[in-house]
Scaffold this active site. Structure first.
Site, short mmCIF file in Angstrom:
data_model
loop_
_atom_site.label_atom_id
_atom_site.label_comp_id
_atom_site.label_asym_id
_atom_site.label_seq_id
_atom_site.Cartn_x
_atom_site.Cartn_y
_atom_site.Cartn_z
N GLY A 1 6.93 5.90 -3.69
CA GLY A 1 5.74 4.60 -3.70
C GLY A 1 6.14 3.83 -4.92
CG LEU A 2 4.56 -0.29 -5.61
CD1 LEU A 2 3.41 -1.19 -5.92
CD2 LEU A 2 5.72 -1.24 -5.61
CB ALA A 3 4.03 5.18 -9.42
N GLY A 4 6.77 5.91 -8.34
CA GLY A 4 7.97 6.85 -7.83
C GLY A 4 9.14 6.42 -8.10
NE ARG A 31 -12.56 -4.61 -3.62
CZ ARG A 31 -11.40 -4.19 -3.72
NH1 ARG A 31 -10.98 -3.18 -4.30
NH2 ARG A 31 -10.26 -5.49 -3.49
C1 LIG Z 1 -4.43 -1.19 2.98
C2 LIG Z 1 -4.27 -1.05 1.62
C3 LIG Z 1 -4.28 -2.37 0.87
C4 LIG Z 1 -4.07 -2.26 -0.49
N1 LIG Z 1 -3.87 -3.37 -1.05
C5 LIG Z 1 -3.59 -3.58 -2.38
C6 LIG Z 1 -3.42 -4.88 -3.14
O1 LIG Z 1 -3.47 -5.75 -2.63
N2 LIG Z 1 -3.33 -4.71 -4.43
C7 LIG Z 1 -3.29 -3.59 -5.23
O2 LIG Z 1 -3.18 -3.66 -6.44
N3 LIG Z 1 -3.56 -2.34 -4.62
C8 LIG Z 1 -3.65 -2.44 -3.16
N4 LIG Z 1 -3.88 -1.28 -2.58
C9 LIG Z 1 -3.78 0.10 -3.39
C10 LIG Z 1 -2.23 0.36 -3.69
O3 LIG Z 1 -1.47 0.07 -2.51
C11 LIG Z 1 -1.96 1.89 -3.81
O4 LIG Z 1 -2.90 2.43 -5.01
C12 LIG Z 1 -0.63 1.92 -4.43
O5 LIG Z 1 0.24 1.48 -3.70
C13 LIG Z 1 -0.19 3.64 -4.69
O6 LIG Z 1 1.15 3.61 -5.30
P1 LIG Z 1 1.97 5.13 -5.49
O7 LIG Z 1 3.01 4.85 -5.65
O8 LIG Z 1 0.91 5.61 -6.56
O9 LIG Z 1 1.80 6.00 -4.30
P2 LIG Z 1 2.05 5.70 -2.78
O10 LIG Z 1 2.82 4.49 -2.46
O11 LIG Z 1 1.21 6.38 -1.86
O12 LIG Z 1 3.34 6.87 -2.61
C14 LIG Z 1 3.26 8.22 -2.60
C15 LIG Z 1 4.81 8.78 -2.35
O13 LIG Z 1 4.69 10.32 -2.58
C16 LIG Z 1 5.12 10.87 -1.67
N5 LIG Z 1 4.26 12.09 -1.31
C17 LIG Z 1 2.97 12.40 -1.29
N6 LIG Z 1 2.96 13.58 -1.28
C18 LIG Z 1 4.13 14.50 -1.34
C19 LIG Z 1 4.49 15.58 -1.38
N7 LIG Z 1 3.36 16.70 -1.03
N8 LIG Z 1 5.77 15.92 -1.61
C20 LIG Z 1 6.68 15.00 -1.76
N9 LIG Z 1 6.26 13.60 -1.59
C21 LIG Z 1 5.14 13.30 -1.39
C22 LIG Z 1 4.95 9.85 -0.37
O14 LIG Z 1 6.18 10.31 0.62
C23 LIG Z 1 5.44 8.63 -1.04
O15 LIG Z 1 6.60 8.48 -1.27
C24 LIG Z 1 -3.97 -1.03 -1.21
C25 LIG Z 1 -4.32 0.12 -0.65
C26 LIG Z 1 -4.45 0.20 0.93
C27 LIG Z 1 -4.71 1.31 1.22
#
Ligand SMILES: Cc1cc2nc3c(=O)[nH]c(=O)nc-3n(C[C@H](O)[C@H](O)[C@H](O)COP(=O)(O)OP(=O)(O)OC[C@H]3O[C@@H](n4cnc5c(N)ncnc54)[C@H](O)[C@@H]3O)c2cc1C
Ligand code: FES
Lengths: 646, 251
Positions: A43-46, A338
């Site tokens: 995701g964005l972080a990874g 919210r």
């Molecule tokens: C509908 C919606 C709209 C949103 N809109 C906004 C917005 O407008 N602005 C904002 O700031 N935030 C918004 N958010 C929140 C934001 O999108 C998320 O908090 C953020 O994108 C999370 O990013 P991340 O990189 O932490 O994780 P994610 O993008 O969830 O990525 C997780 C990654 O981990 C991998 N993974 C998970 N478990 C495992 C495992 N056991 N083994 C291997 N890989 C694994 C997945 O494959 C994926 O690649 C929204 C959320 C939703 C649900």
């Protein structure tokens, strides 16, 4: 206690990060190549972390459950990303973004972390533009901004309603570039099942290949978890289907502390549940509350007729409608925060005034706005949302009021990390929604994308390097070590156990039942009695799960039922920890609302004397009570106040 | 409503597949297409049969994971939506629905309705990025970009990488997918720097991976759930030709 040292650098708030970077340890280029980093999640972080590590010259391995890194859940974010650019000249600054975020989080986040987040927010926008992210622009060619909740300034950058998609594709392109270069190796369709710890340090992971079922061992000098949030513990949420809490839960059980697990954000404007077959919920942007008025029927008999479908909402006269937000919160009306809006909707529906066939919905009515501004204005503002609504619900919101209901959206809680984003397990880092760090008890809109990219592009490349600086003498970790053997056995044992149950109830059915307990007792409004009940009921359900779950097929095949079963087994435990955390926090703050602790007007009542801390939970063993550790929050630079919505 | 489903079942890439008929009863018109498949799968699990495998995740039309051929059309009969955005009210009681995976050589079937689309990732790796590293970039407003160009870039960038364009094309051409990425960067100053190498490398990779030629039938545009325009293909062709000319000259 020492484990919970936040390691906040000395000095004034605005110099802490600068000081940290000035004094951190570095690794020279020839040594970087010999050091391996595992990143779990794209995701964005990874993706941003992995790409940045690769650019620095480390040897990176990235894992994700999707078929392509571009499909991580971040892709679904809509609204935008905050930054303190002050391009609009409306008085924004790093300090103000920092302040709004701390206050929005109801004073339950760490000052130094949040300040750093605000500080690097501007670099994120620069970086993304340089990558070719097509942010919205004004006619003069400069970047456009929009406003979001919890702020008085316009600081949200966006790319239509697809900001998450564009930012993720930016990070994915950077990642692709590094994969092409050979510095990063991508492992798709792999699910992390266990963390491997060698001599007290995180040294690898055990994953399952989701196509062949093969269990693999991977080693590294450091491991970064960027696996997203665990909102799906509620079964229904706005999260994507595969979003899960398993990786976080596995490292918790290996010794990483879990921070504020009960802090969940419930978003007020989502399309309501339409039947018991429903698999997920869809968010409707909160911007709709600018022009829509929220109401339910004033009289139960009307509500009942609507639920049966014998009358239409438009048939209910003005004086038979209850604009309950305007009634209860005359000052803020439909634009209350919210958490307040969500709770108020639940209260009306629980009292029997809800609408829709399920009675679990309220109206968001644009009639007045259309009369006042004309249909074309509303269409220009919200056209795409209205269309999306119509596709799902099959009703025209220009003519019939929209139906909405709150839904689980985001988890502020997560793996506890220090200032360096390091967990209590040395060498294990957590980033993005997976960590607990920056949003306190409530996240402001457009701040999750900011945090994910901040962690990945601008924080981890420094802090992980600082950690690795004293690892240069450690040669490549051998996956034949007994620790890997043991972790692999544990992973296999879980899978074997799931298949051996051979029960009669599907995984989804158990997940749905767990979700109902969570929603009813650990959802929008919580109280001691219900939380105690939730803990008991989850424990009972967990026992039943392990007696009666049915997982078809075997391990050596594409088996989505097995994947879900592994995740739900973890939710059965994580849900309980969430309830425990909510139970001990005898105050209301942000999204955590304890009915016993509210002001006379029904506002959240914080207790800063007793609860000004991060709850960092420690695993103590199977079916044993977890241990609560407290990281006190010290507010050195800002004054802690009661949030006021009136 | 009650429906008959003709679903493609194939244990894995090495084995032959075939259609199997399933009956589903009492499906709500408000259920989504994938929820209808969930209902079928839950029943298959209870009955001890192997549930139908299909890719999906966001279920709101943005991740690009879902990928079904429904009654002979990628993402089903409606324009401008993905499979996961389709609802059962689109179908009639008693109808037979044929459900197949994407069928294109570069997207081999993994199981049932799941296909392997890593070829798309490989094309992006061949040049679908701007070669800059984290940090050290100019201020975001340092280079103004005309709104029109930013909007065109955004139109192109809204591709979700689902592969419907390839599945729709009789030649299994990936031109729409590749051109969307090339086009996004071609209109932005940040992307222009490497435009020449990008288009050549991405096109070469596309050919190498076995995607077919474009014969201008525009089936891709018609079936694209994001309605990405074939005008991007025209832009890519121009980019490609001029990059050839330039590289000839510099030889
Ligand atoms: C509908 C919606 C709209 C949103 N809109 C906004 C917005 O407008 N602005 C904002 O700031 N935030 C918004 N958010 C929140 C934001 O999108 C998320 O908090 C953020 O994108 C999370 O990013 P991340 O990189 O932490 O994780 P994610 O993008 O969830 O990525 C997780 C990654 O981990 C991998 N993974 C998970 N478990 C495992 C495992 N056991 N083994 C291997 N890989 C694994 C997945 O494959 C994926 O690649 C929204 C959320 C939703 C649900
Ligand atoms: S499941 Fe994400 S686009 Fe259909």
């Amino acid at each position: 206690m020492d484990k919970l040292a936040a390691k906040i650098p000395q000095g004034p708030l605005d110099l802490k990060w600068t000081n940290y970077k000035a004094h951190q340890n570095l690794v020279n280029p020839s040594n970087k190549r010999k050091l391996d980093i595992i990143v779990v999640g794209t995701g964005l972080a990874g993706a941003s972390a992995a790409a940045s590590f690769g650019e620095l010259g480390f040897n990176v391995k990235v894992f994700g459950i999707h078929d392509s890194p571009r499909r991580a859940h971040s892709i679904a974010a809509q609204g935008g990303i905050n930054a303190a650019k002050n391009y609009t000249n409306d008085g924004d600054s790093i300090y103000r973004l920092f302040y709004d975020t701390i206050k929005g989080g109801d004073y339950r986040a760490r000052e130094a972390n949040v300040y750093r987040l605000a500080e690097v927010s501007n670099n994120i926008i620069d970086q993304c533009v340089a990558q070719g992210v097509p942010f919205a622009r004004e006619y003069g060619g400069l970047l456009d901004n929009r406003s979001f909740g919890g702020a008085q300034v316009s600081r949200t950058f966006y790319a239509r309603g697809q900001t998450g998609q564009q930012l993720l594709l930016g990070a994915y392109s950077a990642l692709s570039k590094e994969i092409a270069k050979g510095s990063v190796k991508m492992f798709t369709r792999r699910e992390m099942l266990e963390l491997v710890i060698v001599d007290g340090r995180a040294r690898g992971i055990i994953v399952r290949d989701l196509i062949s079922g093969k269990i693999e061992r991977h080693s590294a000098h450091a491991v970064v978890l960027a696996t997203g949030g665990y909102g799906n513990v509620f079964f229904l949420s706005t999260n994507a289907m595969a979003s899960n809490g398993s990786a976080a839960w596995k490292v918790y059980k290996k010794g990483a502390f879990f921070g504020n697990p009960s802090f969940t954000q419930i978003h007020p404007t989502c399309i309501p549940v339409h039947g018991d077959y429903q698999s997920k919920l869809t968010l409707m942007s909160e911007s709709l509350r600018n022009d829509g008025r929220i109401w339910v029927p004033k009289f139960k008999e009307d509500a009942e007729k609507i639920q049966k479908g014998t009358i239409k909402p438009t048939a209910i006269a003005e004086d038979r409608r209850d604009y309950y937000l305007e009634r209860r919160y005359p000052a803020f009306g439909n634009l209350v925060p919210r958490d307040v809006a969500s709770r108020a909707a639940k209260e009306r529906c629980d009292a029997g005034f809800g609408v829709g066939s399920t009675g679990l919905a309220v109206y968001l009515d644009f009639k007045d706005a259309i009369n006042r501004l004309g249909k074309h204005v509303i269409e220009a503002r919200y056209g795409n949302l209205f269309q999306m609504y119509e596709k799902i619900v099959d009703e025209n919101p220009y003519e019939t009021p929209m139906m909405i209901y709150p839904a689980v959206h985001y988890t502020m809680g997560g793996i506890w990390v220090d200032y360096e984003l390091q967990t209590t397990i040395p060498g294990l880092f957590a980033a993005g929604e997976a960590n607990f760090s920056d949003h306190g008890a409530n996240r402001l809109g457009a701040s999750a994308l900011m945090q994910g990219l901040s962690d990945g592009y601008f924080v981890l490349p420094y802090t992980v390097q600082n950690y690795l600086a004293d690892q240069i003498g450690v040669s490549r970790i051998d996956t034949d070590l007994p620790e890997f053997e043991k972790a692999e056995k544990e992973a296999r044992a879980t899978i074997d156990k799931l298949f051996s149950v051979k029960g009669t109830e599907t995984v989804d059915s158990f997940h749905r039942r767990l979700g109902l307990i969570m929603w009813d007792f650990v959802g929008m409004a919580r109280n001691g009695e219900n939380l105690t009940k939730a803990i008991e009921q989850i424990q009972e359900l967990r026992v039943e799960f392990w007696k009666n779950v049915k997982v078809p097929g075997n391990n050596e095949m594409v088996n989505p039922e097995l994947e879900k079963a592994i995740r739900v087994a973890d939710y059965m435990e994580l849900g309980e920890l969430m309830a425990r955390d909510a139970l001990i926090r005898e105050e209301s703050c942000g999204g955590h609302f304890r009915e016993e602790y509210q002001t006379e007007e029904g506002e959240a009542l914080r207790d800063d004397k007793k609860f000004n801390f991060v709850a960092a939970w420690e695993y103590t063993g199977e079916n044993k009570e977890p241990k609560l550790n407290k990281e006190p929050l010290e507010f050195e630079f800002i004054e802690v106040k009661q949030r006021n919505y009136k | 409503m009650d429906l008959t489903l003709k679903i493609w079942r194939q244990p894995d890439a090495s084995q032959k597949g075939r259609f199997v008929d399933y009956q589903v009863q009492n499906i709500s018109a408000d259920a989504s297409f994938l929820e209808m498949l969930d209902i079928l799968n839950e029943r298959l699990v209870i009955e001890g049969e192997d549930p139908v495998a299909f890719d999906h995740d966001c279920r709101e039309g943005i991740c690009g994971a879902c990928s079904l051929y429904i009654n002979g059309r990628p993402h089903g009969p409606d324009k401008g939506i993905t499979t996961c955005q389709m609802h059962m009210r689109r179908f009639k009681d008693g109808e037979t629905i044929v459900i197949e995976p994407w069928r294109a050589r570069p997207f081999p079937v993994i199981k049932d309705l799941m296909v392997d689309r890593t070829a798309f990732d490989e094309i992006i790796r061949a040049g679908g990025y701007v070669s800059i590293n984290t940090g050290g970039v100019p201020d975001a407003n340092a280079i103004p970009i005309p709104k029109r160009d930013a909007d065109t870039a955004m139109d192109a960038a809204s591709c979700i990488g689902c592969g419907a364009c390839v599945a729709a094309c009789k030649n299994a051409s990936a031109m729409l997918f590749v051109s969307a990425k090339v086009s996004q960067f071609a209109v932005l100053p940040q992307g222009k720097v490497e435009a020449r190498e990008r288009v050549q490398n991405m096109v070469a990779k596309m050919d190498e991976l076995g995607f077919g030629n474009c014969t201008n039938t525009y089936a891709c545009e018609a079936e694209c759930p994001k309605e990405i325009s074939v005008s991007h293909i025209a832009r890519m062709n121009r980019e490609f030709l001029s990059s050839k000319v330039v590289s000839e000259k510099t030889k």
